[in-house]
Design a protein around this motif. Structure first.
Motif, PDB file in Angstrom:
ATOM      1  N   PRO A  52      22.285  35.006  59.442  1.00  0.00           N
ATOM      2  CA  PRO A  52      23.732  35.117  58.880  1.00  0.00           C
ATOM      3  C   PRO A  52      24.736  34.503  60.199  1.00  0.00           C
ATOM      4  O   PRO A  52      25.394  33.914  59.772  1.00  0.00           O
ATOM      5  CB  PRO A  52      24.162  36.389  58.651  1.00  0.00           C
ATOM      6  N   ARG A  53      24.400  34.913  61.302  1.00  0.00           N
ATOM      7  CA  ARG A  53      25.386  34.775  62.587  1.00  0.00           C
ATOM      8  C   ARG A  53      25.346  33.209  62.937  1.00  0.00           C
ATOM      9  O   ARG A  53      26.264  32.888  63.431  1.00  0.00           O
ATOM     10  CB  ARG A  53      25.072  35.618  63.732  1.00  0.00           C
ATOM     11  N   ALA A  54      24.264  32.507  62.400  1.00  0.00           N
ATOM     12  CA  ALA A  54      24.316  31.035  62.667  1.00  0.00           C
ATOM     13  C   ALA A  54      25.243  30.561  61.839  1.00  0.00           C
ATOM     14  O   ALA A  54      25.465  29.047  61.872  1.00  0.00           O
ATOM     15  CB  ALA A  54      23.003  30.549  62.790  1.00  0.00           C
ATOM     16  N   MET A  55      25.529  31.010  60.545  1.00  0.00           N
ATOM     17  CA  MET A  55      26.189  30.199  59.439  1.00  0.00           C
ATOM     18  C   MET A  55      27.758  31.221  59.537  1.00  0.00           C
ATOM     19  O   MET A  55      28.043  31.098  58.189  1.00  0.00           O
ATOM     20  CB  MET A  55      25.429  30.218  58.444  1.00  0.00           C
ATOM     21  N   TYR A  56      27.955  32.000  60.242  1.00  0.00           N
ATOM     22  CA  TYR A  56      29.236  32.434  60.215  1.00  0.00           C
ATOM     23  C   TYR A  56      30.527  31.618  59.733  1.00  0.00           C
ATOM     24  O   TYR A  56      31.556  31.967  59.257  1.00  0.00           O
ATOM     25  CB  TYR A  56      29.739  33.258  61.491  1.00  0.00           C
TER      26      TYR A  56
END
Length: 497
Positions: A337-341
């Motif tokens: 998820p953090r790579a696509m915030y």
């Protein structure tokens, strides 16, 4: 004339302050638990030893490498100063979000609607995952600080009411933009989203009041600075990797041509998950509510401005592709998820552009709906952060009990200890485990040792493996006989994965 300029600047400042408060509220409501100490896998290591700066250079993050060198000079680690990093993150992110949204709106739209949208962006759970990795907070906070600097400068430049802007008047912003890309490429992409949205708004708007009118070339200074930054960053990335021989992380490598088709299939499935399906960190309900709300208001706009709606849809699609771009082209498939915030910014920026063409009454309903969804986002974000504190307690309890058993057997810090079959989850389980989010450090070879050190305050030489022959007939720890020493290596038989 001078008094009019002062009133205009005061109105802009008050408007930005309202949006800032909305964004800050969303950030604190959803991520306030991050102020409590908690560790992710990387944090167990990072709190004890510095990361090699070349690790970051290999990913094109030379600004982060510089931050690491500065922290090493101060004698502190990113994880150990997470309280300060978190508080500053809240402030910098709220400033960046508010100034980005007011830049897009160009003095139009309802400020309370923009404040609700700012809260939605701040509360999105994908951004929250950064707060579970305390090591990354200082760099991500720096990125938002640089993003804030860029759009504060652009807004101030425009508030001067210049009818014609010099082509080079904002060229100096190329420098903070390069630093931004060198800190987090994802944040640099967010800057592109904001500029692109502003261009769409200006292109579609045909009723700009005289006092807010700028020449068509008014956007060219920031566009020029952006292109200079892109060229400079690419050159610095290539030069830094080649000169320093940085090749530590395959995430900095590009996907081979032969793998493009399989990757496209993966991206399609990921898109369905991101936008429609329930997932561990975010349920389907807020996604469907967002889609329904956006579709409803787009339908209302389409009655009079079908071309504007088409432009907004094209903008949203382009931004979504940008938000998953780095994940898509990386040779390593790592869609955490953090790579696509950036997806949260796609939602927020799209709603901001939509709000430009709504009546006061319709904008009020958009404000209410956006606020409700932001609160739902905060529920999921809080669950993610709470799960991390639970996981840390469970991991620390197991590590502490193993340490006691090892000490009873006389195992010293120099002796090799191997955890065998430690699972990535505990028997109770938790809802928000995905990727490397909220999984047990006991099962990860490079973090198990530092977990043991944190739990016991002693130095250990610990590794973790899936299976070992010494544990074939052994009962699972904590049963008697689960710890055995073979050829100088102490095995803790926890299970057989």
């Amino acid at each position: 004339m001078k008094n009019q300029e002062i009133l205009t600047k005061m109105r802009i400042l008050s408007r930005t302050q309202i949006v800032f408060c909305g964004a800050l509220f969303g950030l604190i409501l959803s991520k306030g638990l991050a102020l409590l100490p908690a560790f992710a896998l990387d944090d167990y290591v990072a709190v004890h030893q510095d990361r090699n700066p070349l690790f970051y250079v290999s990913q094109g993050r030379f600004t982060q490498a510089a931050i690491q060198l500065i922290l090493s000079f101060f004698g502190v680690t990113p994880t150990s100063i997470s309280w300060t990093a978190t508080v500053l993150f809240f402030i910098f992110a709220a400033i960046a979000i508010s100034n980005s949204l007011t830049y897009i709106a160009r003095g139009r739209g309802n400020e309370f609607t923009l404040a609700a949208i700012g809260a939605l962006i701040g509360a999105h759970p994908y951004l929250t995952e950064y707060f579970t990795f305390r090591e990354s907070l200082i760099t991500q906070g720096t990125s938002f600080g640089l993003l804030a600097l860029v759009f504060i400068s652009v807004n101030r430049h425009e508030s001067q009411q210049e009818s014609v802007s010099s082509f080079y008047s904002l060229a100096w912003l190329a420098f903070p933009l390069v630093l931004l890309a060198g800190a987090q490429q994802t944040a640099f992409i967010i800057a592109i989203f904001v500029i692109l949205a502003r261009l769409v708004v200006d292109y579609c708007w045909d009723k700009i009041p005289v006092e807010n009118t700028f020449a068509p070339n008014g956007n060219t200074p920031i566009i020029f600075a952006l292109f200079v930054a892109i060229i400079a960053y690419v050159l610095m990335y290539i030069i830094s990797r080649s000169m320093l021989g940085a090749s530590f992380d395959t995430r900095g490598s590009i996907l081979p041509i032969t793998d493009i088709l399989p990757r496209l299939d993966q991206v399609a499935n990921m898109t369905k998950k991101n936008l429609i399906d329930s997932e561990p960190v975010l349920s389907a309900l807020p996604k469907l509510l967002l889609a329904t709300m956006a579709t409803w208001f787009l339908g209302r706009i389409a009655l009079n401005r079908p071309k504007t709606v088409a432009a907004i849809i094209l903008l949203a699609g382009t931004m979504y592709l940008g938000s998953v771009f780095l994940v898509t082209i990386s040779s390593v498939w790592w869609p955490v998820p953090r790579a696509m915030y950036g997806v949260g910014f796609v939602y927020g920026i799209s709603l901001t552009v939509i709000s430009m063409w709504l009546s006061y009454a319709a904008a009020r309903w958009l404000t209410v709906g956006t606020s409700v969804i932001a609160i739902i986002f905060s529920f999921h974000s809080n669950a993610m952060l709470y799960d991390q504190t639970r996981l840390n307690r469970w991991d620390a309890w197991v590590a502490g009990e193993i340490a006691k058993d090892l000490l009873r057997r006389g195992v010293t810090s120099t002796q090799q200890v191997t955890l065998v079959g430690a699972d990535w989850k505990h028997p109770v389980g938790m809802r928000t485990s995905t990727g490397d989010l909220n999984i047990s450090a006991l099962a990860v070879a490079w973090s198990a040792q530092f977990l043991m050190m944190e739990a016991s305050g002693r130095v250990w030489n610990v590794g973790s493996v899936d299976q070992a022959e010494a544990c074939n007939e052994a009962p699972a720890w904590p049963a008697e006989g689960a710890i055995k020493t073979v050829s100088g290596v102490t095995y803790v038989c926890m299970n057989q994965r």
